[in-house]
Design an enzyme around this catalytic site. Structure first.
Site, PDB file in Angstrom:
ATOM      1  N   PRO A 110       0.820  -1.222   0.000  1.00  0.00           N
ATOM      2  CA  PRO A 110       0.000   0.000   0.000  1.00  0.00           C
ATOM      3  C   PRO A 110       0.848   1.264   0.000  1.00  0.00           C
ATOM      4  O   PRO A 110       0.331   2.356  -0.271  1.00  0.00           O
ATOM      5  CB  PRO A 110      -0.818  -0.125   1.299  1.00  0.00           C
ATOM      6  CG  PRO A 110      -0.048  -1.064   2.160  1.00  0.00           C
ATOM      7  CD  PRO A 110       0.624  -2.021   1.221  1.00  0.00           C
ATOM      8  N   ASP A 137      -8.848  -0.060 -24.963  1.00  0.00           N
ATOM      9  CA  ASP A 137      -9.415  -0.199 -23.629  1.00  0.00           C
ATOM     10  C   ASP A 137      -9.477   1.137 -22.893  1.00  0.00           C
ATOM     11  O   ASP A 137      -8.824   2.114 -23.273  1.00  0.00           O
ATOM     12  CB  ASP A 137      -8.584  -1.179 -22.792  1.00  0.00           C
ATOM     13  CG  ASP A 137      -8.849  -2.629 -23.181  1.00  0.00           C
ATOM     14  OD1 ASP A 137      -9.861  -2.879 -23.845  1.00  0.00           O
ATOM     15  OD2 ASP A 137      -8.023  -3.491 -22.828  1.00  0.00           O
ATOM     16  N   GLU A 168       1.859  -7.862   9.095  1.00  0.00           N
ATOM     17  CA  GLU A 168       2.052  -6.411   9.096  1.00  0.00           C
ATOM     18  C   GLU A 168       3.048  -5.963   8.021  1.00  0.00           C
ATOM     19  O   GLU A 168       3.376  -4.786   7.924  1.00  0.00           O
ATOM     20  CB  GLU A 168       2.555  -5.953  10.475  1.00  0.00           C
ATOM     21  CG  GLU A 168       1.529  -6.126  11.581  1.00  0.00           C
ATOM     22  CD  GLU A 168       0.249  -5.364  11.312  1.00  0.00           C
ATOM     23  OE1 GLU A 168       0.331  -4.183  10.957  1.00  0.00           O
ATOM     24  OE2 GLU A 168      -0.835  -5.968  11.471  1.00  0.00           O
ATOM     25  N   ARG A 192      -2.162  -8.741 -20.780  1.00  0.00           N
ATOM     26  CA  ARG A 192      -2.976  -8.245 -21.898  1.00  0.00           C
ATOM     27  C   ARG A 192      -2.145  -7.444 -22.904  1.00  0.00           C
ATOM     28  O   ARG A 192      -2.524  -7.324 -24.057  1.00  0.00           O
ATOM     29  CB  ARG A 192      -4.125  -7.390 -21.370  1.00  0.00           C
ATOM     30  CG  ARG A 192      -5.174  -8.172 -20.594  1.00  0.00           C
ATOM     31  CD  ARG A 192      -6.228  -7.244 -20.000  1.00  0.00           C
ATOM     32  NE  ARG A 192      -6.903  -6.467 -21.021  1.00  0.00           N
ATOM     33  CZ  ARG A 192      -7.935  -6.888 -21.729  1.00  0.00           C
ATOM     34  NH1 ARG A 192      -8.418  -8.105 -21.540  1.00  0.00           N
ATOM     35  NH2 ARG A 192      -8.497  -6.113 -22.627  1.00  0.00           N
TER      36      ARG A 192
END
Length: 247
Positions: free
Chosen positions: A92, A172, A119, A157
């Site tokens: 994150p 896309d 963690e 892709r």
């Protein structure tokens, strides 16, 4: 020889079973365009219990993946492959994963994906591996396996031969910072709702202009942040292939 190898470091390799055995990813593996190798970090634990987590110094809550197991797994991959690797830690704290970054990564020879848990991971392991941290969004997940699958799916892709039409990724959403236009199939009318007549006209230029206009309108309405990026790129000298349909 595969065009792109994914080396996944994980505590839960079984999570990838269904992912690897369905749809586009399955065909890409069978056609030897991509390869997904799974490496169980637990196999490199030096503890009798084969545990890979330990308490965090400094009194923080939770447990941390130890550096011995993670680095041991990483070095085994490096020592047993001849490829040049790009090492990514799904975190994150990482930079946001985007379509442009996905396209860039598709040109790599091999990508090592490190899936965290608990963690996080002992910082020394991340330093030794010289990881690049990437986040798929501003939220917390149980582990890095789902983000790893997101990266593999999106990156694949862009690898030539994975999709039936190699131009598909170009059309896309997020290409040129624009969302995709609405699309329709048969029947031409359903419960009083009709397909826009221009799409049935056979006039390819008018259809293209209509689609480009709708891309701009939809992006402006649904994702004004993307629309501002689109305008900024145009205003700083970027190519404006939609200039005839832009407001």
């Amino acid at each position: 020889m595969c065009k792109l190898n994914f080396e996944v470091m994980t505590l839960f390799p079984e999570m990838f079973d269904g992912f690897k055995s369905e749809s586009i990813i399955k065909r890409a593996i069978e056609n030897q365009i991509i390869n997904i190798n799974l490496h169980n970090i637990r196999d490199y634990s030096k503890k009798k219990s084969k545990s890979v987590d330990d308490y965090i110094f400094g009194g923080s809550q939770g447990m941390l993946l130890d550096c011995e197991s993670v680095v041991g797994c990483y070095r085994d991959i490096i020592n047993n492959t001849k490829s040049k690797h790009r090492v990514i830690y799904l975190s994150p704290k990482g930079k946001q994963f985007t379509s442009d970054l996905s396209s860039e990564l598709s040109k790599e020879e091999s990508i090592i994906l490190l899936c965290g848990h608990y963690e996080g991971i002992d910082e020394r392991a991340l330093n030794i591996m010289n990881v690049e941290e990437i986040s798929i969004g501003d939220y917390i997940l149980t582990g890095g396996e789902v983000p790893a699958m997101v990266l593999i799916d999106s990156i694949s892709r862009f690898v030539r031969g994975v999709l039936h039409n190699d131009n598909s990724p170009i059309d896309d959403s997020f290409t040129n910072n624009l969302l995709e236009e609405e699309q329709y199939t048969r029947p031409r009318e359903f419960e009083g709702l009709r397909v826009p007549e221009i799409l049935l006209s056979g006039d390819h230029k008018k259809i293209k202009d209509y689609k480009n206009k709708r891309k701009i309108e939809i992006t402006k309405t649904k994702r004004p942040d993307l629309y501002q990026k689109y305008l900024k790129e145009i205003n700083t000298g970027g190519k404006d292939e939609y200039k005839n349909t832009r407001d």
